[in-house]
Structure formats: structure tokens, C-alpha cells
Design an enzyme around this catalytic site. Structure first.
Site, PDB file in Angstrom:
ATOM      1  CG  ASP A   1      -5.282  -5.506 -11.956  1.00  0.00           C
ATOM      2  OD1 ASP A   1      -6.177  -4.886 -11.336  1.00  0.00           O
ATOM      3  OD2 ASP A   1      -4.314  -6.045 -11.383  1.00  0.00           O
TER       4      ASP A   1
ATOM      5  CD  GLU B   1     -12.145  -6.988  -5.598  1.00  0.00           C
ATOM      6  OE1 GLU B   1     -11.637  -6.579  -4.537  1.00  0.00           O
ATOM      7  OE2 GLU B   1     -11.695  -6.744  -6.730  1.00  0.00           O
TER       8      GLU B   1
END
Length: 236
Positions: A45, A132
Site C-alpha cells: 500500500d 487508525e
């Protein structure tokens, strides 16, 4: 004198041995990866932080899929998304876009931002939302609020894209907001240097956050797909 020399020699060997052990451990952890026979489908990613990427080299380095950052919060759009999206596709990689979710913005507003960047591509991988604490705003809303805003985001994106949103959630965020809440979404776990312990039900596992891949200068996140799934499963 001989006694002192013996002590110094012993200390030298202890220090050298300690340095070798530390270097060896660092090398092991920086290069550790899950067994490729058990997890053959590998991916990365990326965002603009990776700079210019040579995607053909990436594809030749046993990378099958890439998730590419499209947006963040209510108005940020990743400047490298369009370039990375086109080049990753041209190199033959399966692609998905992701959005970094802000705890300080409404979910629907963030979904609109994400959808304004994400292309219409029926064969793309399911979109991912990055949930997150690291890099997020300082606010820590109550569970009920976060669940509502994340659900608003997911529902809005799924209504347009027609694919179920994938939740990326490290252990601290998962335990704080997601565990036991019945959101019924696929999970992307983060567990560096060992298999995920906070849940056994995962779709993608990020096993390294400072990995190395040909075609990328500097660190990159490394991931594997659950061996019971295929990338075609991620297009639903």
C-alpha cells in the site's frame, strides 16, 4: 599485566558479540516475512510519500496487488493517486483505492471526498478505509459516534461502488472501537513480525511497515492476502 589484558580481551569479545547479535537481530526483523508457500499473494500500500514508483519493477518483484491512497479526511486528495493508479494498472497489478479516515470529520463528508477521486473501475479491488490513531487528529470520540460515522462512510461508498468496504485497523483501534460491534466488514490487520493475534478472521495482513520492494526508493508497507481467498474475492 597479563590479567588486565585478559580482562580487556574478554570485554572486547563481549562487546563485539553484542554488536553482532544486535545487527543480526535487526537484519532478521527487517527482512522477516511470512512463508511464501503459506501466503503466496503479496501486495503493497502506497501514497505520495513513496515518491516516484517504477511500477514495472514492483510487479516483477512478486507483488500482485497494490492499494493506493486516494484521499484523507474531508478535503485532502493524494497528489500521486492518479499517476500511481494508471501506472500500477499498466504494469498488470490488481488495484484498490483507500481513504485515511479522520476522527474529526463526518463520515459522509469523507465518503464524498473519497468518491470524488476514486475512478469508476468495475474490476478494481474493494475500497479500503484506513482506521487508525497514528497520524490522526487528537480527538478521541466515544464508540457510538465513531461507529456511526464509519458506518455512514462505508454505506455511502458501497452504494456507489457496489463493493463492500474493507476496514484496515491496527490492534489498538480495533480493540477501542470495532471489536464486538458487529460491523460485518472484512478486516485488514496490522501485525509486524508475527501473525495477527487480536483476531483470526482477517482478509489482508500487513506484516511489515518498513519493507523493501524493487522500484520503490525507501520503506513501503508489505501485506499478504489470506491464503483461503483470492484477489477475485476482493472484487466483491
Amino acid at each position: 599485566m597479563k590479567f588486565l589484558q585478559a580482562i580487556l580481551r574478554t570485554l572486547f569479545y563481549v562487546v563485539v558479540g553484542g554488536v553482532i547479535s544486535i545487527v543480526g537481530a535487526a537484519f532478521f526483523f527487517m527482512n522477516w516475512e511470512p512463508d511464501q508457500d503459506d501466503f503466496p499473494v503479496r501486495g503493497i500500500d502506497v501514497s505520495h510519500h513513496q515518491g516516484a514508483i517504477e511500477w514495472t519493477k514492483v510487479a516483477d518483484d512478486n507483488v500482485a496487488f497494490a492499494y493506493i491512497k486516494a484521499s484523507e479526511g474531508g478535503d485532502f486528495k493524494d497528489s500521486a493517486f492518479a499517476r500511481n493508479w494508471a501506472a500500477a494498472g499498466a504494469a498488470g497489478l490488481e488495484r484498490g483505492g483507500y481513504h485515511f479516515f479522520s476522527l474529526c470529520k463526518p463520515g459522509k463528508e469523507q465518503a464524498d471526498n473519497f468518491l470524488s477521486v476514486l475512478p469508476e473501475a468495475p474490476d478494481m479491488l474493494a475500497p479500503m478505509v484506513d482506521l487508525e490513531f497514528t497520524g490522526n487528529c487528537a480527538r478521541r470520540p466515544p464508540v457510538e459516534e465513531v461507529l456511526r460515522e464509519v458506518s455512514d462512510f462505508a454505506n455511502a461508498v458501497e452504494a456507489v461502488v457496489g463493493k463492500q468496504v474493507l476496514f484496515y485497523a491496527p490492534e489498538d483501534f480495533y480493540r477501542t472501537y470495532l471489536k464486538g460491534q458487529g460491523l460485518n466488514r472484512r478486516l485488514w490487520t496490522r501485525s509486524i513480525w508475527h501473525s495477527p493475534a487480536y483476531t483470526q478472521d482477517w482478509t489482508i495482513w500487513q506484516f511489515h511497515n518498513r519493507g523493501s520492494v524493487e522500484g520503490i526508493s525507501g520503506d513501503v508497507d508489505l501485506n499478504v492476502l489470506n491464503s483461503e481467498l483470492t484477489l477475485e474475492d476482493l472484487k466483491i
